[in-house]
Design a protein around this motif. Structure first.
Motif, mmCIF file in Angstrom:
data_model
loop_
_atom_site.group_PDB
_atom_site.id
_atom_site.type_symbol
_atom_site.label_atom_id
_atom_site.label_comp_id
_atom_site.label_asym_id
_atom_site.label_seq_id
_atom_site.Cartn_x
_atom_site.Cartn_y
_atom_site.Cartn_z
ATOM 1 N N SER A 17 0.822 -1.219 0.000
ATOM 2 C CA SER A 17 0.000 0.000 0.000
ATOM 3 C C SER A 17 0.851 1.262 0.000
ATOM 4 O O SER A 17 0.324 2.367 -0.071
ATOM 5 C CB SER A 17 -0.905 0.011 1.245
ATOM 6 O OG SER A 17 -0.105 -0.053 2.412
ATOM 7 N N LEU A 20 6.266 2.756 -3.187
ATOM 8 C CA LEU A 20 6.733 1.796 -4.199
ATOM 9 C C LEU A 20 5.631 0.777 -4.483
ATOM 10 O O LEU A 20 5.442 0.355 -5.628
ATOM 11 C CB LEU A 20 8.012 1.106 -3.698
ATOM 12 C CG LEU A 20 8.558 -0.046 -4.543
ATOM 13 C CD1 LEU A 20 8.855 0.393 -5.979
ATOM 14 C CD2 LEU A 20 9.837 -0.622 -3.904
ATOM 15 N N ARG A 40 -1.632 -3.695 6.675
ATOM 16 C CA ARG A 40 -2.139 -3.690 8.050
ATOM 17 C C ARG A 40 -3.625 -3.333 8.090
ATOM 18 O O ARG A 40 -4.366 -3.842 8.891
ATOM 19 C CB ARG A 40 -1.328 -2.700 8.904
ATOM 20 C CG ARG A 40 0.004 -3.286 9.304
ATOM 21 C CD ARG A 40 0.705 -2.435 10.306
ATOM 22 N NE ARG A 40 1.082 -1.133 9.771
ATOM 23 C CZ ARG A 40 1.574 -0.145 10.500
ATOM 24 N NH1 ARG A 40 1.718 -0.309 11.797
ATOM 25 N NH2 ARG A 40 1.932 0.990 9.948
HETATM 26 N N1 LIG Z 1 11.281 5.737 -0.545
HETATM 27 C C1 LIG Z 1 12.582 5.673 -0.752
HETATM 28 O O1 LIG Z 1 13.209 6.637 -1.220
HETATM 29 C C2 LIG Z 1 13.334 4.397 -0.425
HETATM 30 C C3 LIG Z 1 14.708 4.344 -0.692
HETATM 31 C C4 LIG Z 1 15.398 3.169 -0.421
HETATM 32 C C5 LIG Z 1 14.731 2.053 0.079
HETATM 33 N N2 LIG Z 1 13.397 2.137 0.340
HETATM 34 C C6 LIG Z 1 12.720 0.929 0.864
HETATM 35 O O2 LIG Z 1 11.744 0.520 -0.075
HETATM 36 C C7 LIG Z 1 10.636 -0.063 0.603
HETATM 37 C C8 LIG Z 1 9.352 0.641 0.153
HETATM 38 O O3 LIG Z 1 9.503 2.029 0.457
HETATM 39 P P1 LIG Z 1 8.291 3.052 0.324
HETATM 40 O O4 LIG Z 1 8.877 4.385 0.079
HETATM 41 O O5 LIG Z 1 7.261 2.497 -0.595
HETATM 42 O O6 LIG Z 1 7.741 3.015 1.830
HETATM 43 P P2 LIG Z 1 6.295 3.448 2.367
HETATM 44 O O7 LIG Z 1 5.553 4.258 1.379
HETATM 45 O O8 LIG Z 1 6.505 4.006 3.737
HETATM 46 O O9 LIG Z 1 5.573 2.032 2.501
HETATM 47 C C9 LIG Z 1 5.931 1.153 3.503
HETATM 48 C C10 LIG Z 1 4.879 0.067 3.601
HETATM 49 O O10 LIG Z 1 5.180 -0.742 4.745
HETATM 50 C C11 LIG Z 1 3.973 -1.000 5.432
HETATM 51 N N3 LIG Z 1 4.220 -1.342 6.827
HETATM 52 C C12 LIG Z 1 4.837 -0.603 7.784
HETATM 53 N N4 LIG Z 1 4.875 -1.294 8.939
HETATM 54 C C13 LIG Z 1 4.282 -2.491 8.700
HETATM 55 C C14 LIG Z 1 4.025 -3.634 9.500
HETATM 56 N N5 LIG Z 1 4.367 -3.701 10.799
HETATM 57 N N6 LIG Z 1 3.404 -4.694 8.912
HETATM 58 C C15 LIG Z 1 3.021 -4.654 7.615
HETATM 59 N N7 LIG Z 1 3.232 -3.592 6.806
HETATM 60 C C16 LIG Z 1 3.852 -2.518 7.360
HETATM 61 C C17 LIG Z 1 3.176 0.267 5.259
HETATM 62 O O11 LIG Z 1 1.835 0.018 5.475
HETATM 63 P P3 LIG Z 1 0.938 0.872 6.524
HETATM 64 O O12 LIG Z 1 0.089 1.723 5.642
HETATM 65 O O13 LIG Z 1 0.169 -0.164 7.239
HETATM 66 O O14 LIG Z 1 1.865 1.655 7.409
HETATM 67 C C18 LIG Z 1 3.467 0.593 3.792
HETATM 68 O O15 LIG Z 1 2.618 -0.132 2.947
HETATM 69 C C19 LIG Z 1 10.929 0.061 2.086
HETATM 70 O O16 LIG Z 1 11.475 -1.138 2.562
HETATM 71 C C20 LIG Z 1 11.973 1.180 2.158
HETATM 72 O O17 LIG Z 1 12.822 1.037 3.285
HETATM 73 C C21 LIG Z 1 12.678 3.269 0.092
#
Ligand SMILES: NC(=O)c1ccc[n+]([C@@H]2O[C@H](COP(=O)([O-])OP(=O)(O)OC[C@H]3O[C@@H](n4cnc5c(N)ncnc54)[C@H](OP(=O)(O)O)[C@@H]3O)[C@@H](O)[C@H]2O)c1
Length: 326
Positions: A17, A20, A40
């Motif tokens: 959700s 990415l 979640r």
């Molecule tokens: N954005 C960047 O620039 C970047 C750069 C390098 C690496 N990354 C990595 O790429 C991945 C995706 O990043 P993103 O930017 O798409 O992050 P994001 O928008 O914050 O999404 C994170 C997701 O993790 C879920 N989540 C958090 N805690 C959880 C739990 N306890 N159980 C199940 N789901 C949970 C969130 O759902 P909820 O809605 O329930 O919170 C959300 O769907 C991450 O691992 C991040 O560390 C991101």
């Protein structure tokens, strides 16, 4: 696997959700996969349904801190993808619990069901890092590969796209702050990467185009310093702001207070993260563990970022018309 068509292939995405996640769900749906999005709060994942055909995308409840829910969400999946990550800690959402043990829980469930595993980590993941975020990401990679040795790990640099947290955050701050901070002098190097390109590389991996047990490093076409990125944001939103260098120690002190805000703009751990460059390593370039492996030509930020940062201009998208009237 060879005889399997994409509609026969069930892909479970944890963290689907998020930023990415939505791009990945769209890309996988286009290629015809059946998608189970483990979130979640499934009632808040309604925005994903229109990205595929009726019945193609299904949201289920799962929290990576609760193994039972993870097992249920991974059941019968052919491919399991873990995108779960947090930027700051709150309550029970700790880096170790979510990013390390959560990732391990997902990998153990994938292993139990014989599913292929793709894990999204981050550039800078390092067990010796002074940042807890980076340490927990490195330990997660280790745990995932121990549980599923054939897992594919993706390490993106900072991602840009319409819903990103980086360019939008600084564009928004520049609207009301007279100056933007250059933490540590703004010399940290980044390789901003388009979220759609990262989603494409993961989709290619689901298609079977990646090498098993390999860690890919995904960066955009150019390396820029933090200062250059701030200058780019200001030029794009057509605002003049001072850029003030702030030593790491002072930024850390400020972050000690800011971290208590509901959505902190800066935490002490993020300051630690900024001490390290966030670029694709020479080893990954040499060994072809980059976008090259997928034949993907990474998108430049100039092609995408102005399309969504315009809303932080004084005159929004009506720039030319306003000028001609003034
Ligand atoms: N954005 C960047 O620039 C970047 C750069 C390098 C690496 N990354 C990595 O790429 C991945 C995706 O990043 P993103 O930017 O798409 O992050 P994001 O928008 O914050 O999404 C994170 C997701 O993790 C879920 N989540 C958090 N805690 C959880 C739990 N306890 N159980 C199940 N789901 C949970 C969130 O759902 P909820 O809605 O329930 O919170 C959300 O769907 C991450 O691992 C991040 O560390 C991101």
């Amino acid at each position: 696997m060879a005889a399997q068509t994409s509609i026969d292939t069930l892909v479970t995405i944890f963290g689907g959700s998020g930023f990415l996640g939505r791009h990945l769900v769209r890309a996988l749906a286009k290629r015809g996969y059946r998608i189970r999005v483990a979130v979640r709060r499934p009632e808040l994942a309604g925005h994903l349904q229109p990205l595929g055909r009726v019945g193609q995308i299904h949201a289920v409840q799962a929290n990576v801190r609760f193994p039972r829910s993870v097992e249920t969400a991974a059941r019968n999946a052919d491919v399991v993808i873990n995108l779960v990550g947090i930027l700051f800690e709150r309550g029970r959402q700790r880096f170790d619990a979510v990013q390390t043990f959560g990732a391990e829980t997902v990998a153990l469930a994938a292993s139990a069901f014989g599913a292929r595993m793709i894990h999204v980590s981050a550039l800078g993941a390092d067990e010796a890092s002074s940042s807890h975020y980076a340490r927990s990401k490195a330990m997660a990679e280790k745990a995932v590969l121990a549980a599923v040795p054939s897992a594919v790990v993706m390490r993106p640099s900072i991602m840009f796209g319409p819903e990103d947290d980086f360019f939008n955050r600084f564009g928004s701050l520049a609207r009301f702050l007279p100056a933007l901070p250059l933490i540590g002098g703004g010399t940290t190097r980044f390789q901003p990467v388009f979220v759609g390109d990262v989603a494409a590389a993961i989709t290619d991996t689901v298609d079977g185009k990646a090498r098993a047990g390999t860690t890919y490093e995904l960066g955009g076409p150019e390396v820029r310093t933090f200062k250059q990125l701030m200058q780019y944001v200001l030029a794009t939103i057509e605002r003049r702001r001072l850029l003030i260098p702030i030593p790491f120690a002072l930024a850390r002190l400020q972050a000690q207070f800011l971290q208590f805000l509901p959505k902190p703009p800066l935490t002490p751990d993020q300051v630690e993260l900024l001490r390290h460059d966030n670029v694709v390593s020479e080893a990954a370039e040499r060994e072809g563990r980059t976008f090259k492996a997928f034949g993907i030509e990474p998108t430049a930020m100039e092609v995408v970022v102005p399309d969504y940062l315009w809303r932080f201009r004084k005159t929004g998208q009506f720039r030319d018309r306003v000028r001609s009237f003034s």
